[in-house]
Design a protein around this motif. Structure first.
Motif, PDB file in Angstrom:
ATOM      1  N   THR A 291      75.223  -0.666 -19.186  1.00 47.14           N
ATOM      2  CA  THR A 291      74.787   0.319 -18.202  1.00 47.14           C
ATOM      3  C   THR A 291      73.322   0.715 -18.364  1.00 47.14           C
ATOM      4  OG1 THR A 291      75.548   2.117 -19.625  1.00 47.14           O
ATOM      5  CG2 THR A 291      77.110   1.264 -17.998  1.00 47.14           C
ATOM      6  N   ALA A 292      72.803   0.611 -19.568  1.00 45.57           N
ATOM      7  CA  ALA A 292      71.411   0.992 -19.817  1.00 45.57           C
ATOM      8  C   ALA A 292      70.518  -0.247 -19.773  1.00 45.57           C
ATOM      9  CB  ALA A 292      71.277   1.689 -21.165  1.00 45.57           C
ATOM     10  N   LEU A 293      69.356  -0.102 -19.157  1.00 43.59           N
ATOM     11  CA  LEU A 293      68.419  -1.218 -19.052  1.00 43.59           C
ATOM     12  C   LEU A 293      67.008  -0.708 -19.261  1.00 43.59           C
ATOM     13  CD1 LEU A 293      68.487  -4.141 -16.562  1.00 43.59           C
ATOM     14  CD2 LEU A 293      66.357  -2.884 -16.897  1.00 43.59           C
ATOM     15  N   TYR A 294      66.236  -1.447 -20.045  1.00 38.28           N
ATOM     16  CA  TYR A 294      64.882  -1.052 -20.400  1.00 38.28           C
ATOM     17  C   TYR A 294      63.912  -2.188 -20.067  1.00 38.28           C
ATOM     18  CZ  TYR A 294      67.297   2.308 -23.464  1.00 38.28           C
ATOM     19  OH  TYR A 294      68.104   3.302 -23.970  1.00 38.28           O
ATOM     20  N   TRP A 295      62.697  -1.812 -19.676  1.00 36.14           N
ATOM     21  CA  TRP A 295      61.584  -2.744 -19.577  1.00 36.14           C
ATOM     22  C   TRP A 295      60.526  -2.337 -20.601  1.00 36.14           C
ATOM     23  CZ3 TRP A 295      61.224  -7.199 -16.825  1.00 36.14           C
ATOM     24  CH2 TRP A 295      62.093  -7.390 -15.734  1.00 36.14           C
ATOM     25  N   TYR A 296      60.006  -3.344 -21.307  1.00 36.43           N
ATOM     26  CA  TYR A 296      58.912  -3.159 -22.249  1.00 36.43           C
ATOM     27  C   TYR A 296      57.823  -4.185 -21.923  1.00 36.43           C
ATOM     28  CZ  TYR A 296      62.165  -0.571 -25.330  1.00 36.43           C
ATOM     29  OH  TYR A 296      63.054   0.335 -25.867  1.00 36.43           O
ATOM     30  N   ARG A 297      56.605  -3.901 -22.333  1.00 29.37           N
ATOM     31  CA  ARG A 297      55.497  -4.841 -22.163  1.00 29.37           C
ATOM     32  C   ARG A 297      54.892  -5.126 -23.530  1.00 29.37           C
ATOM     33  NH1 ARG A 297      50.366  -3.482 -18.298  1.00 29.37           N
ATOM     34  NH2 ARG A 297      50.045  -1.813 -19.819  1.00 29.37           N
ATOM     35  N   GLN A 298      54.701  -6.422 -23.838  1.00 28.63           N
ATOM     36  CA  GLN A 298      54.155  -6.820 -25.139  1.00 28.63           C
ATOM     37  C   GLN A 298      52.860  -7.589 -24.918  1.00 28.63           C
ATOM     38  OE1 GLN A 298      56.742  -9.285 -27.607  1.00 28.63           O
ATOM     39  NE2 GLN A 298      55.687  -8.619 -29.463  1.00 28.63           N
TER      40      GLN A 298
ATOM     41  N   VAL B 190      63.187  -1.494  -9.863  1.00 30.46           N
ATOM     42  CA  VAL B 190      64.421  -1.100  -9.192  1.00 30.46           C
ATOM     43  C   VAL B 190      65.619  -1.729  -9.866  1.00 30.46           C
ATOM     44  CG1 VAL B 190      63.281  -0.753  -6.965  1.00 30.46           C
ATOM     45  CG2 VAL B 190      64.234  -3.004  -7.528  1.00 30.46           C
ATOM     46  N   ARG B 191      66.763  -1.110  -9.630  1.00 28.40           N
ATOM     47  CA  ARG B 191      68.042  -1.637 -10.132  1.00 28.40           C
ATOM     48  C   ARG B 191      69.116  -1.194  -9.139  1.00 28.40           C
ATOM     49  NH1 ARG B 191      71.310  -0.168 -15.690  1.00 28.40           N
ATOM     50  NH2 ARG B 191      72.275  -2.219 -16.003  1.00 28.40           N
ATOM     51  N   PRO B 192      69.097  -1.733  -7.943  1.00 23.49           N
ATOM     52  CA  PRO B 192      69.861  -1.189  -6.819  1.00 23.49           C
ATOM     53  C   PRO B 192      71.370  -1.145  -6.996  1.00 23.49           C
ATOM     54  CG  PRO B 192      68.957  -3.344  -6.284  1.00 23.49           C
ATOM     55  CD  PRO B 192      68.335  -2.928  -7.576  1.00 23.49           C
ATOM     56  N   GLU B 193      71.944  -2.079  -7.741  1.00 21.89           N
ATOM     57  CA  GLU B 193      73.392  -2.106  -7.884  1.00 21.89           C
ATOM     58  C   GLU B 193      73.826  -1.834  -9.320  1.00 21.89           C
ATOM     59  OE1 GLU B 193      74.645  -5.819  -6.221  1.00 21.89           O
ATOM     60  OE2 GLU B 193      74.076  -5.255  -4.176  1.00 21.89           O
ATOM     61  N   GLY B 194      72.909  -1.375 -10.133  1.00 17.45           N
ATOM     62  CA  GLY B 194      73.259  -1.034 -11.501  1.00 17.45           C
ATOM     63  C   GLY B 194      73.412  -2.223 -12.425  1.00 17.45           C
ATOM     64  N   SER B 195      72.940  -3.398 -11.975  1.00 19.02           N
ATOM     65  CA  SER B 195      73.014  -4.577 -12.833  1.00 19.02           C
ATOM     66  C   SER B 195      71.633  -5.210 -12.928  1.00 19.02           C
ATOM     67  CB  SER B 195      74.033  -5.572 -12.299  1.00 19.02           C
ATOM     68  OG  SER B 195      74.066  -6.733 -13.105  1.00 19.02           O
ATOM     69  N   VAL B 196      71.335  -6.170 -12.063  1.00 17.30           N
ATOM     70  CA  VAL B 196      70.041  -6.843 -12.063  1.00 17.30           C
ATOM     71  C   VAL B 196      68.923  -5.841 -11.781  1.00 17.30           C
ATOM     72  CG1 VAL B 196      68.617  -8.521 -10.832  1.00 17.30           C
ATOM     73  CG2 VAL B 196      71.010  -9.047 -11.355  1.00 17.30           C
ATOM     74  N   SER B 197      67.799  -6.038 -12.478  1.00 15.71           N
ATOM     75  CA  SER B 197      66.629  -5.198 -12.255  1.00 15.71           C
ATOM     76  C   SER B 197      65.421  -6.068 -11.931  1.00 15.71           C
ATOM     77  CB  SER B 197      66.335  -4.349 -13.487  1.00 15.71           C
ATOM     78  OG  SER B 197      65.161  -3.562 -13.307  1.00 15.71           O
ATOM     79  N   THR B 198      64.528  -5.530 -11.118  1.00 12.81           N
ATOM     80  CA  THR B 198      63.302  -6.226 -10.781  1.00 12.81           C
ATOM     81  C   THR B 198      62.122  -5.317 -11.070  1.00 12.81           C
ATOM     82  OG1 THR B 198      64.430  -7.407  -8.975  1.00 12.81           O
ATOM     83  CG2 THR B 198      62.021  -7.438  -8.976  1.00 12.81           C
ATOM     84  N   LEU B 199      61.166  -5.837 -11.825  1.00 11.01           N
ATOM     85  CA  LEU B 199      59.911  -5.133 -12.087  1.00 11.01           C
ATOM     86  C   LEU B 199      58.882  -5.682 -11.100  1.00 11.01           C
ATOM     87  CD1 LEU B 199      58.235  -3.180 -13.898  1.00 11.01           C
ATOM     88  CD2 LEU B 199      57.698  -5.165 -15.323  1.00 11.01           C
ATOM     89  N   LYS B 200      58.237  -4.791 -10.383  1.00  7.72           N
ATOM     90  CA  LYS B 200      57.305  -5.195  -9.337  1.00  7.72           C
ATOM     91  C   LYS B 200      55.915  -4.702  -9.691  1.00  7.72           C
ATOM     92  CE  LYS B 200      61.070  -4.692  -6.013  1.00  7.72           C
ATOM     93  NZ  LYS B 200      61.448  -4.385  -4.623  1.00  7.72           N
ATOM     94  N   ILE B 201      54.942  -5.577  -9.589  1.00  8.71           N
ATOM     95  CA  ILE B 201      53.556  -5.221  -9.892  1.00  8.71           C
ATOM     96  C   ILE B 201      52.706  -5.572  -8.672  1.00  8.71           C
ATOM     97  CG2 ILE B 201      51.643  -5.401 -11.501  1.00  8.71           C
ATOM     98  CD1 ILE B 201      53.585  -6.618 -13.539  1.00  8.71           C
ATOM     99  N   GLN B 202      52.048  -4.566  -8.127  1.00  7.31           N
ATOM    100  CA  GLN B 202      51.168  -4.769  -6.972  1.00  7.31           C
ATOM    101  C   GLN B 202      49.729  -4.929  -7.439  1.00  7.31           C
ATOM    102  OE1 GLN B 202      52.023  -1.067  -4.900  1.00  7.31           O
ATOM    103  NE2 GLN B 202      53.421  -2.130  -3.507  1.00  7.31           N
ATOM    104  N   ARG B 203      48.934  -5.643  -6.628  1.00  3.89           N
ATOM    105  CA  ARG B 203      47.483  -5.779  -6.866  1.00  3.89           C
ATOM    106  C   ARG B 203      47.212  -6.064  -8.341  1.00  3.89           C
ATOM    107  NH1 ARG B 203      48.464  -1.182  -4.414  1.00  3.89           N
ATOM    108  NH2 ARG B 203      47.629   0.099  -6.115  1.00  3.89           N
ATOM    109  N   THR B 204      47.791  -7.140  -8.847  1.00  7.00           N
ATOM    110  CA  THR B 204      47.695  -7.450 -10.272  1.00  7.00           C
ATOM    111  C   THR B 204      46.256  -7.518 -10.753  1.00  7.00           C
ATOM    112  OG1 THR B 204      47.901  -9.798  -9.722  1.00  7.00           O
ATOM    113  CG2 THR B 204      49.893  -8.651 -10.453  1.00  7.00           C
ATOM    114  N   GLU B 205      46.078  -7.105 -11.992  1.00  7.20           N
ATOM    115  CA  GLU B 205      44.773  -7.138 -12.660  1.00  7.20           C
ATOM    116  C   GLU B 205      44.894  -7.998 -13.912  1.00  7.20           C
ATOM    117  OE1 GLU B 205      43.762  -3.095 -13.436  1.00  7.20           O
ATOM    118  OE2 GLU B 205      43.639  -2.550 -11.308  1.00  7.20           O
ATOM    119  N   ARG B 206      43.768  -8.493 -14.404  1.00  7.78           N
ATOM    120  CA  ARG B 206      43.795  -9.369 -15.584  1.00  7.78           C
ATOM    121  C   ARG B 206      44.391  -8.629 -16.787  1.00  7.78           C
ATOM    122  NH1 ARG B 206      38.941 -10.947 -13.099  1.00  7.78           N
ATOM    123  NH2 ARG B 206      39.138 -13.032 -12.204  1.00  7.78           N
ATOM    124  N   GLY B 207      44.203  -7.341 -16.839  1.00 12.89           N
ATOM    125  CA  GLY B 207      44.757  -6.542 -17.931  1.00 12.89           C
ATOM    126  C   GLY B 207      46.274  -6.424 -17.903  1.00 12.89           C
TER     127      GLY B 207
END
Lengths: 113, 113
Positions: free
Chosen positions: A30-37, A68-85
């Motif tokens: 039920t719990a979902l996390y996003w991290y950046r490395q 987002v995680r609309p149905e409580g399972s799959v999640s999508t991380l969305k990044i707009q106007r990406t930068e090199r950083g």
């Protein structure tokens, strides 16, 4: 059983483009996390979902990032106007419940040129 | 503000030797103290963890020592093996609602055959 899966494994995009990164958690978690490395660093927390709602998004660096995680399972991380950083490995982790062990996926390596 | 300081940055040990990695933290709201192991191209995986009500925990060749008053904990790997060569992260967990992990900067361990 199947672990956490993330797609794509690698993504190369041009500066200014929009990208979506997908996470398929372990079934029933039920719990979902996003991290950046970033290269040579430890993962940094971005956002946490309990069920369908973003319970804590305090780690998102700015409003170009959204998840987002609309149905409580799959999640999508969305990044707009990406930068090199934004270039980094984006890791997803799932857990049977908040406070339980977090199981990490292999990550998506994002490169912004 | 760097909440978690990990040392050393890299460590080279002979096969059969003892590897020691240290972690110092500032946030007294941490309530769970894990060590994660990460191989290249993979996500971090939980190795061993300790709660603050005990001072030491041993699982096979891996031991955590915890000093609550000093706000430090360490990982000891006994009889180090070449297969232990990986990056190790301390990642204390916050006691808030998200229970996110706060990773150290990592220690790259190389065990020579």
């Amino acid at each position: 059983g199947a672990g956490v899966s993330q797609t794509p494994s690698n993504k190369v995009t041009e500066k200014g483009k929009y990208v979506e990164l997908r996470c398929d958690p372990i079934s029933g978690h039920t719990a979902l996390y996003w991290y950046r490395q970033s290269l040579g660093q430890g993962p940094e927390f971005l956002i946490y979902f309990q069920g369908t709602g973003a319970a804590d998004d305090s780690g998102l660096p700015n409003d170009r990032f959204f998840a987002v995680r609309p149905e409580g399972s799959v999640s999508t991380l969305k990044i707009q106007r990406t930068e090199r950083g934004d270039s980094a490995v984006y890791l997803c982790a799932s857990s049977p419940g908040t406070g339980s062990e977090q199981y990490f996926g292999p990550g998506t390596r994002l490169t912004v040129t | 503000q760097q909440q978690v300081k990990q040392s050393p940055q890299s460590l080279i040990v002979q096969k059969g030797g003892i590897s020691i990695i240290n972690c110092a933290y500032e946030n007294t709201a941490f309530d769970y103290f894990p060590w994660y192991q990460q191989f290249p191209g993979k996500g971090p995986a939980l190795l061993i963890a300790i709660r603050p009500d005990v001072s030491e925990k041993k699982e096979g060749r891996f031991t955590i020592s915890f000093n609550k008053s000093a706000k430090q904990f360490s990982l000891h790997i006994m009889d180090s093996q070449p297969g232990d060569s990986a990056t190790y992260f301390c990642a204390p967990r916050a006691s808030g609602s998200a229970r996110q992990l706060t990773f150290g900067s990592g220690t790259q361990l190389t065990v020579l055959p």
